[in-house]
Design a protein around this motif. Structure first.
Motif, mmCIF file in Angstrom:
data_model
loop_
_atom_site.group_PDB
_atom_site.id
_atom_site.type_symbol
_atom_site.label_atom_id
_atom_site.label_comp_id
_atom_site.label_asym_id
_atom_site.label_seq_id
_atom_site.Cartn_x
_atom_site.Cartn_y
_atom_site.Cartn_z
ATOM 1 N N GLY A 11 1.178 3.670 13.997
ATOM 2 C CA GLY A 11 0.164 3.346 12.985
ATOM 3 C C GLY A 11 0.650 2.312 12.001
ATOM 4 O O GLY A 11 -0.089 1.396 11.614
ATOM 5 N N ASN A 12 1.886 2.468 11.574
ATOM 6 C CA ASN A 12 2.437 1.493 10.629
ATOM 7 C C ASN A 12 2.510 0.105 11.252
ATOM 8 O O ASN A 12 2.253 -0.914 10.597
ATOM 9 C CB ASN A 12 3.825 1.945 10.166
ATOM 10 C CG ASN A 12 3.749 3.184 9.286
ATOM 11 O OD1 ASN A 12 2.709 3.450 8.681
ATOM 12 N ND2 ASN A 12 4.841 3.952 9.225
ATOM 13 N N ILE A 13 2.898 0.090 12.511
ATOM 14 C CA ILE A 13 2.978 -1.199 13.192
ATOM 15 C C ILE A 13 1.593 -1.840 13.290
ATOM 16 O O ILE A 13 1.429 -3.049 13.036
ATOM 17 C CB ILE A 13 3.608 -1.023 14.589
ATOM 18 C CG1 ILE A 13 5.089 -0.621 14.471
ATOM 19 C CG2 ILE A 13 3.471 -2.295 15.411
ATOM 20 C CD1 ILE A 13 5.736 -0.236 15.780
ATOM 21 N N ASP A 14 0.573 -1.045 13.597
ATOM 22 C CA ASP A 14 -0.797 -1.585 13.687
ATOM 23 C C ASP A 14 -1.274 -2.126 12.336
ATOM 24 O O ASP A 14 -1.888 -3.193 12.250
ATOM 25 C CB ASP A 14 -1.746 -0.496 14.181
ATOM 26 C CG ASP A 14 -1.499 -0.124 15.650
ATOM 27 O OD1 ASP A 14 -0.859 -0.949 16.354
ATOM 28 O OD2 ASP A 14 -1.927 0.972 16.070
ATOM 29 N N LYS A 15 -0.983 -1.348 11.276
ATOM 30 C CA LYS A 15 -1.387 -1.810 9.940
ATOM 31 C C LYS A 15 -0.674 -3.089 9.556
ATOM 32 O O LYS A 15 -1.267 -3.994 8.940
ATOM 33 C CB LYS A 15 -1.100 -0.727 8.904
ATOM 34 C CG LYS A 15 -1.998 0.491 9.015
ATOM 35 C CD LYS A 15 -1.645 1.524 7.948
ATOM 36 C CE LYS A 15 -2.545 2.753 8.061
ATOM 37 N NZ LYS A 15 -2.213 3.770 7.055
#
Length: 640
Positions: free
Chosen positions: A58-62
């Motif tokens: 999720g952090n990578i996507d954000k």
């Protein structure tokens, strides 16, 4: 019994089997719980590792989304910055406004990003400045061009000289609407560009007021200068000049009213009493300076003129009451110089009003001053010390002109007199300012028309009183004074407009005309009558007996003396009338005819009767008759 025992044993066997099955089930369930616990212990690390991986994903996507957003925003901000810095282009005003609106929206959704917000705020303020530049350019275009001629201003009050061109309103109105929606501290206190935008809009509004004020002055200046020049020119009709000055004042007031409405509709700041008032005061400042300058110059040009000329000039100024003036002068409370705009305009209009009101008692005072022994009539009137002059004096002519011009401005005169107070024009005669007269001289008080009748009555009465003073010694010899008084009173009676005279005023003229005639007869023809009367003639300086004794007892010498005295006095009368002409003005033919017939009827008929009596009593009295009654009548008629 055996059957029941068998059934019980069977049931007991079944119950034992059930217990065995339950124990086996319990054992299986316990084994299952043990296995599940072991499985949970085996799976828990795997689950924990999966959660950590999901959060990292999720952090990578954000992060990727943020990177894409920043890249996109930088491209959009560069495009907006380029558009803002170019300024609004012709035909693309809507695109410019949309760009500014997008920047404002970015500020609203970028809380916490101070650096970026500051940059966007600078762009928004720059956009407001570019729009204000366009606004100022259009206002300057509408406040320039050829100024109207003085005649154009004078001929039509409906078409104001400084009207904003309606062709520019479709372009300017959308800009004003958008500027009024820009963030300012009053509406968007947290907006980072609000303070700068408010200063920009305030400067733009002050510039609007300054440009409109300067343009209005340019349009009004030509007419103001024309009025000053005409005020100092003796050939100009003072009544027309006064009317033009009144129209000019009305144009100023109407211009201020229209500009106030224009300021309300085109001011870049949202309408509020304080901002409109301060801008309107700035607009009024140059107009008030022009107004006061022209007023002072006009007053200076009138200082040497008679009050009879100043009055029509003043009374024709139709000043609207300040309380009902549609202009919001009272709201312009910002200081202009050392005084507020309201005070300056009010003082100017009050000065005009005081000039008007003051002219009424001043006119009466000038008439009274003309009767002083050393007075010389203003405007080239005849010196009252000329003791043989019988001409109509200039102040008599001015009185007739003064009253004759009142119908052209009757409404203004009546209103001014009513404001002054009935009778207050007779200053110094026991009349207090602000006190109403008691309707003396048979005149009723009440309406404006009645007050006007009172004033005209007092003007005529004062004029006649001054004429009577001048007609007496040492200003005039008695005989010449009588002719002088009759000439002037007859002139008043002949030329004063009857429509303005109340019955008591008409009676005043008639009574003084009769008195002047009686004085004229007494001073010029009474000695003639005494010379041929039966009674002793005091003027002849003898004590002769009555005419009934003529012709007998040696009294024929008395007939000769009476004829000689009559002819001597008659020659003096003829010579006196050659020096001092009687009723020789054009327009007094009716009065001249009346006096002529009365003189002929009295003198000729008396002389005719004397000749008849002398012929019946004396001895050949024809030798004493140098001129027959017909000759006397012919000479008397030649005097007129």
């Amino acid at each position: 019994m055996d059957d029941e025992t068998a059934e019980i044993e069977l049931l007991q066997q079944n119950l034992n089997k059930t217990r065995q099955i339950s124990k086996r089930m319990t054992s299986i369930l316990d084994s299952f719980d043990t296995r599940i616990a072991k499985l949970e212990k085996s799976i828990l690390p795997l689950y924990t590792a999966s959660q950590i991986l999901n959060r990292r994903r999720g952090n990578i996507d954000k992060t990727l989304e943020k990177i894409d957003d920043v890249a996109t925003r930088e491209e959009d901000l560069s495009a907006e910055e380029s558009l803002i810095l170019r300024g609004p282009q012709p035909g693309q005003l809507h695109l410019y406004k949309e760009a500014v609106e997008r920047l404002n929206a970015n500020i609203a959704f970028k809380a916490g990003e101070s650096a970026e917000i500051a940059k966007i705020a600078d762009l928004v303020e720059t956009g407001a400045k570019r729009l204000v530049q366009l606004y100022t350019k259009i206002v300057a275009e509408g406040s320039s061009g050829p100024t109207p001629t003085p005649e154009r201003i004078n001929t039509s009050l409906l078409s104001l000289p400084s009207t904003f061109p309606p062709t520019l309103l479709p372009t300017l109105t959308p800009i004003v609407k958008f500027l009024r929606g820009m963030p300012i501290p009053a509406t968007h206190p947290s907006h980072p560009a609000a303070q700068g935008i408010a200063r920009t809009l305030t400067d733009a509004q002050r510039g609007f007021a300054d440009m409109r004020g300067s343009w209005s002055v340019k349009c009004l200046d030509a007419q103001g200068k024309r009025l000053v020049v005409r005020a100092g020119t003796s050939e100009t009709d003072p009544l027309q000049t006064g009317r033009e000055f009144g129209e000019w004042v009305e144009v100023i007031l109407a211009t201020a009213d229209e500009e106030y409405k224009l300021l309300q509709s085109l001011a870049p700041l949202p309408p509020s009493s304080s901002s409109i008032a301060s801008s309107f005061a700035l607009f009024l400042s140059p107009i008030l300076r022009l107004f006061n300058s022209c007023l002072e110059l006009t007053r200076s040009a009138n200082e040497e003129e008679p009050a009879a000329i100043q009055l029509p000039r003043s009374i024709s100024v139709r000043m609207p009451p300040l309380a009902t003036t549609p202009i919001r002068i009272g709201e312009a409370d910002a200081m202009v110089g050392d005084k507020s705009g309201s005070d300056i305009l009010k003082e100017g209009l009050t000065t005009l009003r005081s000039l008007c009101l003051r002219s009424f008692p001043e006119f009466l005072a000038d008439i009274k001053l003309a009767a002083l022994p050393t007075a010389v009539g203003k405007g080239g009137s005849v010196n009252v010390n000329a003791d043989v002059s019988t001409k109509v004096l200039d102040f008599t002519v001015e009185t007739v002109k003064y009253i004759s011009k009142i119908p052209e401005v009757e409404g203004a005169v009546s209103a001014a007199l009513l404001a002054l107070g009935d009778g207050n024009w007779k200053m110094g005669e026991g009349i207090q300012v602000g006190q109403k007269s008691k309707g003396g001289d048979g005149l009723e008080e009440g309406s404006e028309n009645v007050v006007l009748e009172h004033f005209i009555h007092d003007v005529i009465q004062t004029t006649i009183t001054s004429l009577q003073t001048i007609s007496r010694p040492p200003s005039r010899r008695p005989a010449f004074g009588a002719i002088f008084l009759l000439n002037n009173v007859a002139y008043l009676r002949a030329f004063l407009p009857a429509s303005l005279l109340a019955p008591p005023t008409v009676e005043l003229l008639q009574s003084n005309f009769r008195t002047a005639k009686a004085g004229y007869f007494d001073s010029n023809f009474t000695p003639l009558m005494q010379a041929i009367s039966d009674a002793p003639s005091s003027s002849a300086g003898n004590t002769s007996s009555s005419l009934t004794s003529l012709g007998g007892g040696g009294k024929s010498g008395q007939v000769k003396d009476k004829f000689a005295r009559f002819y001597e006095l008659f020659e003096e009368v003829v010579e006196r009338h050659r020096v001092g002409r009687l009723l020789d003005e054009e327009g007094v033919e009716r009065e001249r005819k009346v006096v002529e017939e009365e003189v002929v009827g009295i003198v000729v008929e008396s002389f005719r009767r004397f000749c008849v009596k002398a012929g019946g009593k004396g001895k050949n009295p024809q030798k004493y008759i140098k001129k027959t009654p017909d000759d006397i009548e012919s000479e008397i008629r030649s005097l007129f």
